[in-house]
Design an enzyme around this catalytic site. Structure first.
Site, PDB file in Angstrom:
ATOM      1  N   GLY A   8      -7.434  25.144  32.638  1.00  0.00           N
ATOM      2  CA  GLY A   8      -6.477  25.427  33.695  1.00  0.00           C
ATOM      3  C   GLY A   8      -5.179  24.717  33.400  1.00  0.00           C
ATOM      4  O   GLY A   8      -5.117  23.833  32.535  1.00  0.00           O
ATOM      5  N   GLY A   9      -4.148  25.084  34.115  1.00  0.00           N
ATOM      6  CA  GLY A   9      -2.847  24.471  33.920  1.00  0.00           C
ATOM      7  C   GLY A   9      -2.804  23.043  34.424  1.00  0.00           C
ATOM      8  O   GLY A   9      -3.720  22.563  35.099  1.00  0.00           O
ATOM      9  N   SER A  11      -2.149  19.970  36.636  1.00  0.00           N
ATOM     10  CA  SER A  11      -2.224  19.746  38.086  1.00  0.00           C
ATOM     11  C   SER A  11      -3.003  20.824  38.831  1.00  0.00           C
ATOM     12  O   SER A  11      -2.854  20.976  40.042  1.00  0.00           O
ATOM     13  CB  SER A  11      -0.825  19.586  38.684  1.00  0.00           C
ATOM     14  OG  SER A  11      -0.163  18.482  38.090  1.00  0.00           O
ATOM     15  N   GLY A  13      -6.313  20.778  39.074  1.00  0.00           N
ATOM     16  CA  GLY A  13      -7.487  20.157  39.672  1.00  0.00           C
ATOM     17  C   GLY A  13      -8.651  19.957  38.721  1.00  0.00           C
ATOM     18  O   GLY A  13      -9.735  19.546  39.133  1.00  0.00           O
ATOM     19  N   LYS A  14      -8.450  20.232  37.438  1.00  0.00           N
ATOM     20  CA  LYS A  14      -9.544  20.145  36.463  1.00  0.00           C
ATOM     21  C   LYS A  14     -10.181  18.757  36.398  1.00  0.00           C
ATOM     22  O   LYS A  14     -11.396  18.636  36.392  1.00  0.00           O
ATOM     23  CB  LYS A  14      -9.064  20.513  35.052  1.00  0.00           C
ATOM     24  CG  LYS A  14      -8.530  21.895  34.897  1.00  0.00           C
ATOM     25  CD  LYS A  14      -7.994  22.136  33.495  1.00  0.00           C
ATOM     26  CE  LYS A  14      -7.025  21.094  33.001  1.00  0.00           C
ATOM     27  NZ  LYS A  14      -5.797  20.924  33.776  1.00  0.00           N
ATOM     28  N   SER A  15      -9.376  17.728  36.328  1.00  0.00           N
ATOM     29  CA  SER A  15      -9.914  16.370  36.193  1.00  0.00           C
ATOM     30  C   SER A  15     -10.713  15.964  37.427  1.00  0.00           C
ATOM     31  O   SER A  15     -11.772  15.340  37.308  1.00  0.00           O
ATOM     32  CB  SER A  15      -8.794  15.362  35.934  1.00  0.00           C
ATOM     33  OG  SER A  15      -8.138  15.669  34.727  1.00  0.00           O
ATOM     34  N   ASP A  35      -5.644  15.319  28.121  1.00  0.00           N
ATOM     35  CA  ASP A  35      -4.742  14.190  28.360  1.00  0.00           C
ATOM     36  C   ASP A  35      -5.158  12.975  27.531  1.00  0.00           C
ATOM     37  O   ASP A  35      -4.308  12.225  27.050  1.00  0.00           O
ATOM     38  CB  ASP A  35      -4.702  13.819  29.842  1.00  0.00           C
ATOM     39  CG  ASP A  35      -3.994  14.862  30.699  1.00  0.00           C
ATOM     40  OD1 ASP A  35      -3.265  15.707  30.133  1.00  0.00           O
ATOM     41  OD2 ASP A  35      -4.164  14.840  31.928  1.00  0.00           O
TER      42      ASP A  35
END
Length: 175
Positions: A8-9, A11, A13-15, A35
């Site tokens: 996903g892009g 911000s 919510g992936k993390s 990241d």
């Protein structure tokens, strides 16, 4: 299941979903995000540039280092570690193909993490650690041409609910 791959892009919510997955799964799963990889690159010469508009530009040095990162994560999964990969596939389907090659022979659940570009941009601004425009640039682009087993929408759905959707998509006994 060996790998849960979240794309996903910035911000989106992936993390947060990855952390929620770790709490929801019965076995220990390791989370590795793009990241972490980017932070490990040297400050100069790593082959990645961040345009003032928020666009991310990668070059051949980045791709070479990325291949070793992907091979290393695949080796961990092949050695028996369950992995959650938190990724931003800037090149969409082309990036997915690179990962599919690296993860060949492993059982992977491909999950698209969607988030409305306006919401992602607001999250980005609230975080304060991203270049303005990155979330909007990536929100749609990272999903172009992708083939997913499951898509979750983190626009208004909290990470725990997204994690429950992902866990429900896993084969019995996979987590």
């Amino acid at each position: 299941m060996d790998v849960i791959f979240l794309n996903g892009g910035s911000s989106s919510g992936k993390s947060s979903i990855a952390r929620a997955l770790q709490a929801a799964l019965s076995e220990p799963w390791l989370t590795f995000g793009v990241d972490t990889f980017v932070a490990a690159l040297p400050a100069t010469g790593g082959g990645i540039e961040f345009d003032p508009s928020g666009a991310v530009v990668v070059g051949p040095v980045f791709r070479r280092l990325e291949e070793t990162w992907m091979a290393g994560l695949a080796a961990m999964a092949k050695a028996g570690a369950h992995l959650i990969v938190d990724e931003v596939l800037l090149s969409g389907a082309v990036g997915q193909q690179r990962w599919r090659s690296a993860l060949a022979g492993l059982d992977v659940l491909w999950v698209g993490v969607r988030c409305d570009p306006v919401v992602a941009a607001a999250r980005e601004a609230a975080r304060g650690d991203r270049i303005a425009g990155m979330a909007a640039d990536q929100a749609v682009r990272v999903h172009e041409g992708m083939a997913y087993d499951l898509v979750v929408d983190a626009t208004a759905t909290d990470p725990d609910a997204c994690a429950r959707q992902i866990v429900a998509a896993l084969p019995p006994g996979a987590g």
